[in-house]
Every structure is written in C-alpha cells, then in structure tokens.
Design an enzyme around this catalytic site. Structure first.
Site, mmCIF file in Angstrom:
data_model
loop_
_atom_site.group_PDB
_atom_site.id
_atom_site.type_symbol
_atom_site.label_atom_id
_atom_site.label_comp_id
_atom_site.label_asym_id
_atom_site.label_seq_id
_atom_site.Cartn_x
_atom_site.Cartn_y
_atom_site.Cartn_z
ATOM 1 N N GLU A 42 82.878 23.247 76.358
ATOM 2 C CA GLU A 42 84.281 23.272 77.684
ATOM 3 C C GLU A 42 85.119 21.979 76.945
ATOM 4 O OE1 GLU A 42 84.869 25.563 80.104
ATOM 5 O OE2 GLU A 42 83.367 25.989 80.738
ATOM 6 N N HIS A 72 86.794 34.846 77.394
ATOM 7 C CA HIS A 72 87.835 35.544 78.412
ATOM 8 C C HIS A 72 88.723 36.278 76.927
ATOM 9 C CE1 HIS A 72 86.712 32.932 81.968
ATOM 10 N NE2 HIS A 72 86.768 31.954 80.506
ATOM 11 N N GLU A 124 93.595 29.616 79.079
ATOM 12 C CA GLU A 124 92.593 29.791 78.549
ATOM 13 C C GLU A 124 92.334 30.276 77.710
ATOM 14 O OE1 GLU A 124 89.270 29.291 81.066
ATOM 15 O OE2 GLU A 124 87.488 28.969 79.675
ATOM 16 N N HIS A 161 85.261 27.523 75.527
ATOM 17 C CA HIS A 161 86.265 27.555 77.171
ATOM 18 C C HIS A 161 86.911 26.490 77.128
ATOM 19 C CE1 HIS A 161 84.214 31.490 78.658
ATOM 20 N NE2 HIS A 161 83.366 31.058 77.365
HETATM 21 ZN ZN LIG Z 1 86.077 29.707 80.686
#
Ligand SMILES: [Zn+2]
Length: 178
Positions: A140, A9, A23, A75
């Site tokens: 993640e 992002h 995030e 992420h």
């Molecule tokens: Zn993400």
C-alpha cells in the site's frame, strides 16, 4: 524470474477515490514503472495494462496459469481518519516465502522513502495473497485520504521512487532465495 505485477482495481472498480485521486490510476502508473525496471532481467506479466476491470480470481488465475515465481500487488490506501498515513506491506498469514518477499520490498521502499511513515510488515487474508500459489506480497503506497501522502503521490518522481524500491525489493528477494 517470472514476475506477476498486479495493479490494483481498474475499470468499473476505481478502488479508493478522493476529489483529486483515483487509486486504480496511481496503482497502474507505479506498476508500469516497476515493469520498466524489471523487464531487462525478468519475464514480467501484468494482470492489467490499461484501465480495465479484472476480477480478483482472474488475477490469481493469470498468475497460477503462468506458473510465476512471485506475485506483487500494488495498491494505495484510504481511511476515514485523514491522519492515517504511510506505507504498509502484506503477505498471507503463515507464508514464509511470502513474508520474505514482503519484507524485502518493504525494506527497500522504506530505505528510498525514509520520510514516509513506516506502518510495518503485516499479514492479511487477501484473496490475491491467498489464492496465488507462489510467494505473494501486496504494498500500500501511502494513503490518498491523507493530505501529505496524497500531495506526494502526485509527484511523478515519488511514484518512480516507489517503483524503484519495489523493483529493488524483488531483486533482493531473488538474491536471498537463490
Ligand atoms: Zn486497493
């Protein structure tokens, strides 16, 4: 090795958001710390260094143009169910080297964070895994929508531990293929 670190992002795309957490900021923070651990021995290229928007196809172009050896995307997760928690790591379906990279990273991170839920090593047709030509993995680093994971990810030592685990996994992968 030439390593692409991809902080998820950025800019107009915040990724997942809660009242306390964005995030894109956490992902960049962890990615920059991974770079610190790797830069002595490797050429590290970041797809972004600041809070800027970089499209998914541009991230892949950066990696392919650089002819990088590996691509690692960082992420944090989110879910409607606040009970969802833990760490999971992805590679592109059928990519053997991608799976080896994914497994090495996942196992090192879980070794350093044994009290986190292990959601496993998975496959996913994510664009950054599909359109990069080199072995690629996406981790993640917990769920910001889970109270416990979110509290822990705000601890700089925990983020540093994620970074150490990711860096150690990359080194372990290199030892496995060389
Ligand atoms: Zn993400």
């Amino acid at each position: 090795m030439k390593i692409i670190l991809d902080a998820g992002h950025g800019g107009k795309d915040p990724g997942a958001k809660t009242f306390l957490t964005v995030e894109k900021d956490m992902a960049l923070n962890i990615a920059l710390q991974v770079r610190e651990y790797l830069k002595r021995n490797h050429e590290v290229i970041m797809t972004r260094l600041t809070d800027e928007y970089v499209s998914l196809s541009e991230r892949c172009r950066i990696a392919n143009r650089a002819k990088a050896d590996i691509f690692v995307s960082i992420h944090l997760n989110a879910h409607d169910d606040p009970r969802a928690n833990g760490i999971e790591t992805f590679s592109f379906p059928g990519s053997e080297n991608g799976a080896a990279l994914r497994n090495a990273i996942h196992l090192e991170v879980m070794r350093l964070l044994p009290d986190w839920e292990d959601r496993g090593m998975k496959e996913a047709n994510f664009q950054v895994l599909r359109d990069t030509k080199m072995p690629a993995a996406l981790i993640e680093c917990g769920f910001i929508t889970n109270e416990k994971d979110e509290r822990r990810i705000h601890d700089i030592n925990v983020r540093d531990t994620f970074a150490r685990g990711i860096a150690a996994g990359i080194e372990a992968y290199r030892e496995g293929v060389s």
